[in-house]
Write a protein that holds these residues in place. Structure first.
Motif, PDB file in Angstrom:
ATOM      1  N   UNK A 175       0.841  -1.053   0.205  1.00 50.92           N
ATOM      2  CA  UNK A 175       0.103  -0.025  -0.034  1.00 50.92           C
ATOM      3  C   UNK A 175       0.793   1.079  -0.095  1.00 50.92           C
ATOM      4  N   UNK A 176       0.260   2.429  -0.120  1.00 48.33           N
ATOM      5  CA  UNK A 176       0.941   3.659  -0.060  1.00 48.33           C
ATOM      6  C   UNK A 176       1.588   3.921   1.006  1.00 48.33           C
ATOM      7  N   UNK A 177       0.898   3.536   2.023  1.00 45.02           N
ATOM      8  CA  UNK A 177       1.626   3.789   3.725  1.00 45.02           C
ATOM      9  C   UNK A 177       2.548   2.810   3.728  1.00 45.02           C
ATOM     10  N   UNK A 178       2.496   1.613   3.523  1.00 43.36           N
ATOM     11  CA  UNK A 178       3.566   0.511   3.624  1.00 43.36           C
ATOM     12  C   UNK A 178       4.644   0.831   2.931  1.00 43.36           C
ATOM     13  N   UNK A 179       4.660   1.322   1.597  1.00 45.24           N
ATOM     14  CA  UNK A 179       5.683   1.928   0.798  1.00 45.24           C
ATOM     15  C   UNK A 179       6.390   3.065   1.556  1.00 45.24           C
ATOM     16  N   UNK A 180       5.613   3.973   1.960  1.00 42.15           N
ATOM     17  CA  UNK A 180       6.304   5.175   2.628  1.00 42.15           C
ATOM     18  C   UNK A 180       6.871   4.878   3.736  1.00 42.15           C
ATOM     19  N   UNK A 181       6.561   3.839   4.562  1.00 39.10           N
ATOM     20  CA  UNK A 181       7.030   3.360   5.782  1.00 39.10           C
ATOM     21  C   UNK A 181       8.427   2.758   5.514  1.00 39.10           C
ATOM     22  N   UNK A 182       8.468   2.170   4.251  1.00 42.39           N
ATOM     23  CA  UNK A 182       9.681   1.261   3.925  1.00 42.39           C
ATOM     24  C   UNK A 182      10.694   2.265   3.618  1.00 42.39           C
ATOM     25  N   UNK A 183      10.381   3.368   3.004  1.00 43.49           N
ATOM     26  CA  UNK A 183      11.190   4.656   2.616  1.00 43.49           C
ATOM     27  C   UNK A 183      11.774   5.314   3.726  1.00 43.49           C
ATOM     28  N   UNK A 184      10.885   5.419   4.721  1.00 48.03           N
ATOM     29  CA  UNK A 184      11.049   6.085   6.099  1.00 48.03           C
ATOM     30  C   UNK A 184      12.103   5.379   6.658  1.00 48.03           C
ATOM     31  N   UNK A 185      12.007   3.985   6.591  1.00 47.30           N
ATOM     32  CA  UNK A 185      13.048   3.296   7.389  1.00 47.30           C
ATOM     33  C   UNK A 185      14.428   3.052   6.796  1.00 47.30           C
ATOM     34  N   UNK A 186      14.412   3.324   5.543  1.00 52.23           N
ATOM     35  CA  UNK A 186      15.510   3.404   4.711  1.00 52.23           C
ATOM     36  C   UNK A 186      16.269   4.689   4.822  1.00 52.23           C
ATOM     37  N   UNK A 187      15.740   5.489   5.524  1.00 52.01           N
ATOM     38  CA  UNK A 187      16.364   6.859   5.788  1.00 52.01           C
ATOM     39  C   UNK A 187      16.597   7.702   4.353  1.00 52.01           C
ATOM     40  N   UNK A 188      15.766   7.683   3.719  1.00 55.09           N
ATOM     41  CA  UNK A 188      16.214   8.477   2.476  1.00 55.09           C
ATOM     42  C   UNK A 188      16.144   9.944   2.465  1.00 55.09           C
ATOM     43  N   UNK A 189      17.066  10.507   1.904  1.00 56.38           N
ATOM     44  CA  UNK A 189      17.518  12.011   2.195  1.00 56.38           C
ATOM     45  C   UNK A 189      16.592  12.788   1.135  1.00 56.38           C
ATOM     46  N   UNK A 190      16.575  12.389  -0.210  1.00 56.31           N
ATOM     47  CA  UNK A 190      15.868  12.979  -1.295  1.00 56.31           C
ATOM     48  C   UNK A 190      15.221  11.714  -2.168  1.00 56.31           C
ATOM     49  N   UNK A 191      13.722  12.147  -2.372  1.00 58.00           N
ATOM     50  CA  UNK A 191      12.940  11.129  -2.667  1.00 58.00           C
ATOM     51  C   UNK A 191      12.315  11.663  -4.163  1.00 58.00           C
ATOM     52  N   UNK A 192      12.631  11.045  -5.324  1.00 58.79           N
ATOM     53  CA  UNK A 192      12.282  11.433  -6.476  1.00 58.79           C
ATOM     54  C   UNK A 192      10.920  10.769  -7.061  1.00 58.79           C
ATOM     55  N   UNK A 193       9.826  11.449  -7.589  1.00 64.05           N
ATOM     56  CA  UNK A 193       9.027  11.005  -8.201  1.00 64.05           C
ATOM     57  C   UNK A 193       8.929  11.027  -9.466  1.00 64.05           C
ATOM     58  N   UNK A 194       9.103   9.831 -10.213  1.00 68.98           N
ATOM     59  CA  UNK A 194       9.143   9.666 -11.705  1.00 68.98           C
ATOM     60  C   UNK A 194       8.035   9.393 -12.566  1.00 68.98           C
ATOM     61  N   UNK A 195       6.687  10.016 -11.823  1.00 66.68           N
ATOM     62  CA  UNK A 195       5.387   9.843 -12.500  1.00 66.68           C
ATOM     63  C   UNK A 195       4.968  11.140 -12.514  1.00 66.68           C
ATOM     64  N   UNK A 196       4.848  11.991 -11.495  1.00 64.73           N
ATOM     65  CA  UNK A 196       4.112  13.252 -11.405  1.00 64.73           C
ATOM     66  C   UNK A 196       2.789  13.024 -11.561  1.00 64.73           C
ATOM     67  N   UNK A 197       2.123  13.392 -12.754  1.00 60.08           N
ATOM     68  CA  UNK A 197       0.558  13.429 -12.960  1.00 60.08           C
ATOM     69  C   UNK A 197       0.317  12.506 -13.964  1.00 60.08           C
ATOM     70  N   UNK A 198       1.312  11.438 -14.624  1.00 58.89           N
ATOM     71  CA  UNK A 198       1.147  10.728 -15.499  1.00 58.89           C
ATOM     72  C   UNK A 198       0.728   9.494 -15.221  1.00 58.89           C
ATOM     73  N   UNK A 199       0.050   8.660 -15.992  1.00 62.18           N
ATOM     74  CA  UNK A 199      -0.629   7.284 -15.632  1.00 62.18           C
ATOM     75  C   UNK A 199       0.235   6.309 -14.858  1.00 62.18           C
ATOM     76  N   UNK A 200      -0.324   5.886 -13.692  1.00 63.85           N
ATOM     77  CA  UNK A 200       0.294   4.993 -12.970  1.00 63.85           C
ATOM     78  C   UNK A 200       0.869   5.794 -11.748  1.00 63.85           C
ATOM     79  N   UNK A 201       0.615   7.102 -11.579  1.00 64.64           N
ATOM     80  CA  UNK A 201       1.164   7.533 -10.333  1.00 64.64           C
ATOM     81  C   UNK A 201       0.647   7.122  -9.216  1.00 64.64           C
ATOM     82  N   UNK A 202       1.559   7.355  -8.105  1.00 61.30           N
ATOM     83  CA  UNK A 202       1.216   6.844  -6.693  1.00 61.30           C
ATOM     84  C   UNK A 202       1.555   7.936  -5.769  1.00 61.30           C
ATOM     85  N   UNK A 203       0.829   9.298  -5.697  1.00 60.05           N
ATOM     86  CA  UNK A 203       1.079  10.348  -5.144  1.00 60.05           C
ATOM     87  C   UNK A 203       0.787  10.260  -3.641  1.00 60.05           C
TER      88      UNK A 203
END
Length: 448
Positions: free
Chosen positions: A175-203
């Motif tokens: 889920x979006x929340x589980x993915x966000x929690x994984x990113x948080x656990x990885x201690x990411x400094x900068x996160x890049x969205x390669x979709x924006x508003x295109x099809x398949x985006x997960x905002x």
């Protein structure tokens, strides 16, 4: 509901005439369906049904414009303020996400800056084809993480992308929340969205703010209007200071072009003109952007070039039955013989790059320039002629050409665009881009 499902199935099958009919019947029952209007507009774009906005009972022109998707709007207007307002309206209407700050108060002191890329396009896709150059542009001071929800495919590019990251993690089933929690656990400094508003985006992942800094890049060539996106990767050609007003994101400028150059040209694959129906001695003007990027003004310009250059042909993609039929009819009504326009079906990317070498010039679209395709054009040694305007998406060709000192082929209006193509036709050996050396290592990105 039945009509809407019929419309979506037919759209997926590229039976756009049937899809449009189903959605129009649905709107005749209930005109107050923003999502249906959105798909109806884009279907007409992809079908080259002009004008795109036509009278429809119960649906006002204002509603058609209001509910046009942000991607479709990039190809419909050259006004940056309209693109921004459209994106903000779409985000508020479609997502309605409440922001959280999962990473609030966190500071990291990593030996290497951890950069995470979130995408469903780590594969053979317009974005995926550009990523090898992007990944190679990171220095040893970066630790790269991929958060992937792409369809699995067994291709060399997919494997190359998997090997291009230090950590490649699937979030396909999260889920979006589980993915966000994984990113948080990885201690990411900068996160890049390669979709924006295109099809398949997960905002929903980014709305939770799992990283201290979050940016947009490559997937959507316009303002996202998403309040959880802090910056957009750009360059000063594609997003000059006077246009930053129309972005909610702050520009993060890279040197040279913001589009990395990656070569997929395979000299072992040879294609001859007769194999794709091209006359051997014709001046071949190619344009292989998606059909929704073709506008009446742009196509009229190409037809005028056919009249000015009697020995020329226009080479386009046979993407779907409706657009091919409509473009042929449009050209015939303006006195262009059917044999002057050659349509070729889509093919694999390697063969596509080989086919490009058969063209004498590539005609960029406007106001939505080609991006990944222009990379392939330049690497094939084919002159690219582009028209630029006031929006980021209309300045991608200028950005690439300027980085290669070829910006003499960038035009600020249709008249100069035509003149540049005519000049190439009359001085082809001198105008060829084959003599220029393309530096595939010209891309360097620095995050803060």
């Amino acid at each position: 509901m039945a009509l809407n499902h019929i419309g979506r199935v037919q759209e997926k099958l590229k039976n756009y005439a049937q899809a449009e009919q189903a959605l129009e019947e649905s709107l005749s029952i209930d005109p107050a369906q923003p999502g249906v209007i959105q798909h109806w507009v884009h279907i007409r774009q992809k079908s080259c049904e002009w004008p795109v906005y036509k009278p429809l009972h119960g649906v006002s022109l204002a509603d058609m414009q209001r509910y046009t998707s942000p991607l479709a709007m990039l190809a419909l207007t050259e006004e940056p303020a309209v693109q921004l307002l459209n994106s903000q309206s779409f985000v508020n209407r479609t997502y309605g996400l409440a922001q959280e700050h999962l990473c609030q108060g966190r500071t990291y002191q990593h030996q290497r800056l951890r950069v995470g890329y979130v995408s469903g396009d780590f594969r053979e896709h317009a974005v995926g084809f550009l990523l090898p150059g992007l990944l190679q542009g990171h220095g040893p001071e970066y630790e790269l993480f991929a958060y992937d929800f792409s369809p699995e495919e067994q291709t060399p590019l997919r494997m190359q992308l998997k090997n291009g990251f230090h950590h490649f993690k699937s979030i396909h089933d999260l889920t979006d929340r589980s993915a966000a929690e994984l990113i948080l656990a990885d201690e990411i400094d900068v996160l890049i969205d390669l979709h924006g508003l295109s099809s398949g985006a997960r905002p929903g992942i980014f709305a939770l703010r799992p990283a201290p800094r979050q940016g947009a890049y490559l997937g959507f060539m316009g303002p996202t209007g998403m309040p959880w996106i802090d910056f957009v990767v750009a360059d000063r050609q594609v997003l000059p200071d006077e246009l930053t007003l129309y972005f909610t994101e702050k520009p993060l400028y890279v040197d040279s072009s913001f589009l990395p150059l990656v070569s997929y040209v395979n000299d072992d694959i040879l294609v001859e003109r007769h194999q794709v129906g091209l006359p051997e001695k014709a001046f071949v003007m190619a344009s292989f952007g998606n059909t929704y990027k073709i506008t009446p003004d742009m196509f009229e310009t190409w037809l005028r070039l056919l009249h000015k250059l009697p020995e020329s042909v226009l080479w386009l993609i046979d993407d779907n039955e409706a657009s091919t039929r409509n473009l042929k009819a449009f050209a015939l009504a303006r006195g262009v013989a059917p044999e002057r326009i050659v349509f070729s079906p889509r093919t694999g990317h390697t063969v596509f790059c080989a086919r490009l070498k058969l063209a004498d010039v590539f005609l960029d679209t406007y106001p939505y320039n080609c991006g990944s395709t222009s990379n392939d054009v330049l690497n094939a040694g084919v002159p690219l002629v582009t028209l630029y305007g006031k929006t980021l998406v209309s300045r991608m060709g200028l950005s690439l050409l300027k980085s290669l000192n070829l910006d003499q082929n960038a035009a600020p209006n249709y008249a100069e665009y035509e003149n540049k193509v005519v000049a190439i036709a009359r001085h082809l050996p001198e105008a060829s881009a084959k003599s220029c050396e393309i530096n595939l290592n010209n891309f360097k990105i620095n995050y803060f």
